[in-house]
Design a protein around this motif. Structure first.
Motif, short mmCIF file in Angstrom:
data_model
loop_
_atom_site.label_atom_id
_atom_site.label_comp_id
_atom_site.label_asym_id
_atom_site.label_seq_id
_atom_site.Cartn_x
_atom_site.Cartn_y
_atom_site.Cartn_z
N GLY A 148 49.30 39.39 43.01
CA GLY A 148 48.32 39.82 42.01
C GLY A 148 48.11 38.76 40.94
O GLY A 148 46.98 38.50 40.52
N ASP A 149 49.21 38.13 40.49
CA ASP A 149 49.09 37.05 39.51
C ASP A 149 48.28 35.89 40.07
O ASP A 149 47.43 35.32 39.36
N LEU A 150 48.54 35.52 41.33
CA LEU A 150 47.78 34.42 41.95
C LEU A 150 46.31 34.80 42.09
O LEU A 150 45.43 33.97 41.87
N ARG A 151 46.03 36.06 42.46
CA ARG A 151 44.64 36.50 42.59
C ARG A 151 43.92 36.39 41.25
O ARG A 151 42.79 35.89 41.16
N VAL A 152 44.57 36.83 40.19
CA VAL A 152 43.96 36.77 38.85
C VAL A 152 43.69 35.32 38.47
O VAL A 152 42.62 34.99 37.94
N ARG A 153 44.63 34.43 38.73
CA ARG A 153 44.43 33.00 38.40
C ARG A 153 43.27 32.40 39.18
O ARG A 153 42.47 31.65 38.63
N LEU A 154 43.20 32.72 40.48
CA LEU A 154 42.11 32.18 41.29
C LEU A 154 40.77 32.78 40.87
O LEU A 154 39.77 32.06 40.76
N ASP A 155 40.73 34.07 40.62
CA ASP A 155 39.48 34.70 40.15
C ASP A 155 39.02 34.11 38.83
O ASP A 155 37.82 33.94 38.60
N ALA A 156 39.96 33.76 37.95
CA ALA A 156 39.61 33.19 36.65
C ALA A 156 38.98 31.81 36.77
O ALA A 156 38.25 31.38 35.87
N MET A 157 39.24 31.12 37.85
CA MET A 157 38.67 29.77 38.05
C MET A 157 37.20 29.83 38.43
O MET A 157 36.47 28.86 38.25
#
Length: 165
Positions: free
Chosen positions: A63-72
């Motif tokens: 979930g943390d990785l998904r949030v980081r990628l979505d934020a990019m």
């Protein structure tokens, strides 16, 4: 295709020059974010089956990785060139997380996630190799992307050797 085409026009209406790095970054970050969501779902299945208490921690990391990628991903549908190596590294993190925990995931989930991430990193690497100085890349971008490629290839080999691919 329409989303990529619309990504070439910024919100202020000025035409953005077609840029393979911008579009490849969008595709890779979106692919990585969807692969992270797939890992979250696979962990939910593992938790529902009570197969591993570790699945909750893996789901949180995904979930943390998904949030980081979505934020990019920019609202217009691109990723700024200076974030491309970061997107590649996050995809590699995700691939390694899935490969390292393949035994607790539903059959085929780790292979799907690792292969999605590997494709995203390979595409970014190819796009970065075609980059030009005016694309705004840091001097470390090729090195960081090579590192991500090495790490994602390690995850692919790990799955192949374990028979989970």
């Amino acid at each position: 295709f329409a989303r990529i085409a619309s990504a070439m026009t910024p919100e202020n209406g000025a035409e953005r020059a077609p840029n393979i790095l911008w579009a490849a970054g969008w595709a890779a970050a979106c692919t990585g974010a969807r692969a992270a969501a797939l890992l979250e779902t696979a962990c939910e299945v593992a938790l529902a089956r009570a197969e591993s208490p570790r699945a909750a921690e893996i789901r949180s990391l995904a979930g943390d990785l998904r949030v980081r990628l979505d934020a990019m991903i920019e609202p217009g549908g691109g990723v700024e060139p200076d974030l491309l190596p970061e997107a590649a590294l996050r995809c590699a993190d995700l691939a390694n997380l899935a490969a390292s925990n393949a035994e607790i995931l539903p059959p085929g989930a780790a292979g799907a996630i690792v292969n999605l991430c590997a494709g995203a990193v390979r595409a970014l690497r190819a796009a970065l190799e075609s980059g030009r100085p005016e694309d705004g890349l840091s001097g470390y971008a090729p090195v960081e992307t090579r590192s991500a490629l090495w790490r994602v290839e390690l995850a692919v080999r790990q799955l192949e050797e374990s028979g989970s691919a």
